[in-house]
Scaffold this active site. Sequence first.
Site, PDB file in Angstrom:
ATOM      1  N   ASP A   9       0.861  -1.189   0.000  1.00  0.00           N
ATOM      2  CA  ASP A   9       0.000   0.000   0.000  1.00  0.00           C
ATOM      3  C   ASP A   9       0.896   1.237   0.000  1.00  0.00           C
ATOM      4  OD1 ASP A   9      -2.443   1.553   0.268  1.00  0.00           O
ATOM      5  OD2 ASP A   9      -1.877   1.906   2.346  1.00  0.00           O
ATOM      6  N   SER A  10       0.273   2.397  -0.194  1.00  0.00           N
ATOM      7  CA  SER A  10       1.029   3.652  -0.139  1.00  0.00           C
ATOM      8  C   SER A  10       1.453   3.995   1.286  1.00  0.00           C
ATOM      9  CB  SER A  10       0.159   4.791  -0.674  1.00  0.00           C
ATOM     10  OG  SER A  10      -0.943   4.986   0.189  1.00  0.00           O
ATOM     11  N   GLY A  42      -3.038   9.147  -3.941  1.00  0.00           N
ATOM     12  CA  GLY A  42      -4.333   9.481  -4.531  1.00  0.00           C
ATOM     13  C   GLY A  42      -4.378  10.599  -5.546  1.00  0.00           C
ATOM     14  N   CYS A  72      -4.312  -1.480  -2.014  1.00  0.00           N
ATOM     15  CA  CYS A  72      -4.439  -0.046  -2.240  1.00  0.00           C
ATOM     16  C   CYS A  72      -5.385   0.097  -3.432  1.00  0.00           C
ATOM     17  CB  CYS A  72      -3.063   0.524  -2.567  1.00  0.00           C
ATOM     18  SG  CYS A  72      -3.088   2.233  -3.132  1.00  0.00           S
ATOM     19  N   ASN A  73      -6.495   0.793  -3.209  1.00  0.00           N
ATOM     20  CA  ASN A  73      -7.481   0.939  -4.296  1.00  0.00           C
ATOM     21  C   ASN A  73      -6.908   1.735  -5.453  1.00  0.00           C
ATOM     22  OD1 ASN A  73     -10.478   0.143  -3.241  1.00  0.00           O
ATOM     23  ND2 ASN A  73      -9.140   0.739  -1.578  1.00  0.00           N
ATOM     24  N   GLU A 151      -2.624   8.848   8.063  1.00  0.00           N
ATOM     25  CA  GLU A 151      -1.167   8.681   8.163  1.00  0.00           C
ATOM     26  C   GLU A 151      -0.610   9.409   9.393  1.00  0.00           C
ATOM     27  OE1 GLU A 151       1.086   6.793   6.454  1.00  0.00           O
ATOM     28  OE2 GLU A 151      -0.526   5.910   5.261  1.00  0.00           O
ATOM     29  N   CYS A 183     -10.994   3.105  -0.241  1.00  0.00           N
ATOM     30  CA  CYS A 183      -9.595   3.416   0.033  1.00  0.00           C
ATOM     31  C   CYS A 183      -9.270   2.637   1.293  1.00  0.00           C
ATOM     32  CB  CYS A 183      -9.408   4.914   0.273  1.00  0.00           C
ATOM     33  SG  CYS A 183      -7.756   5.345   0.870  1.00  0.00           S
ATOM     34  N   HIS A 185      -7.308   3.095   3.551  1.00  0.00           N
ATOM     35  CA  HIS A 185      -7.090   3.915   4.753  1.00  0.00           C
ATOM     36  C   HIS A 185      -8.413   4.201   5.495  1.00  0.00           C
ATOM     37  CE1 HIS A 185      -3.153   4.838   2.978  1.00  0.00           C
ATOM     38  NE2 HIS A 185      -2.814   5.462   4.073  1.00  0.00           N
TER      39      HIS A 185
HETATM   40  N1  DGL Z   1      -4.778   3.322   0.640  1.00  0.00           N
HETATM   41  C1  DGL Z   1      -4.765   3.677  -0.714  1.00  0.00           C
HETATM   42  C2  DGL Z   1      -6.055   3.430  -1.421  1.00  0.00           C
HETATM   43  O1  DGL Z   1      -6.705   2.467  -1.070  1.00  0.00           O
HETATM   44  C3  DGL Z   1      -4.007   4.906  -1.134  1.00  0.00           C
HETATM   45  C4  DGL Z   1      -4.305   6.196  -0.493  1.00  0.00           C
HETATM   46  C5  DGL Z   1      -3.339   7.282  -0.920  1.00  0.00           C
HETATM   47  O2  DGL Z   1      -2.126   7.062  -0.779  1.00  0.00           O
HETATM   48  O3  DGL Z   1      -3.791   8.329  -1.401  1.00  0.00           O
HETATM   49  O4  DGL Z   1      -6.419   4.099  -2.341  1.00  0.00           O
END
Ligand code: DGL
Length: 270
Positions: A9-10, A42, A72-73, A151, A183, A185
């Site tokens: 993931d990010s 994102g 990560c979506n 984060e 997402c 997160h």
């Molecule tokens: N957790 C990630 C997602 O599902 C990335 C969020 C991000 O880094 O902007 O999209």
Amino acid sequence: MQQAIAVLDSGVGGLTVVKEVMRQLPHEKIVYFGDTARTPYGSRPAEEIVAFTREIVDYLIHYDPKMIVIACNTATAVALEDIRQRVELPIVGVISPGARAAVGRSKSGVVGVIGTEGTINSGAYDIALKKLSPPVQVVSLACPTFVPLVEDGNFRSVETFNTVADSLLSLRNTTMDCLILGCTHYPFLAESISEAMGSDVVLINSAEETAREIHSILDANNELAKPNEVPIHQFFCSGEPGKFQEIAQEWLGRQIRLTPVVWQVPRIGV
Ligand code: DGL
């Protein structure tokens, strides 16, 4: 040595998937990479996200995983097919499982999706949902302020509740009965999202369905961990390790072995 499921993931978002994998598949070993040095993904251009995802997958491949989960979506939306073409391992994304879970739950046929700008602009959820149920009506909204809150570990402050409520205001006047947390997160913000949407809207977290998909692929490949395995998980992050470790340990309810990574390859966008 036990082969792991590699998860990326990010940042800390993919831990929401890890938690569910640990619950459903407690004998599986996990190797996790959070690209905290370059989060958020994102609002980045698609080609940059593809390049980052390739770099992380190349890194994780050194640990000889049996599967890669793009938890990560945003990366799933723009890089899943690219990685599938490049790597001969089962590659699991989080968008199809989330869409499946929502279609299974919605009675009104109106499904909401919140995610990053990258995910929402890609239209990946609209495509996945309409493929499963052509008449479904999809209401989408990008919420770019949510990932930085997560984060920072800022899950339950008054500021967070206010930001979430303000962001979701436009979704309140619809007939949606399910809202996909598009997402990884966002499950960290489930309390504030739920408060903003009201009790009539079911929040869909794709982690549960993703873990089920992981289970069925490993089962079909005869690669499930043996019930006597005691996995030693490994976590990597590319940014400052302190915050990542604190969030991971709180979310997962256990101590983790974390190795900070300094990228050896030239990085794009930083
Ligand atoms: N957790 C990630 C997602 O599902 C990335 C969020 C991000 O880094 O902007 O999209």
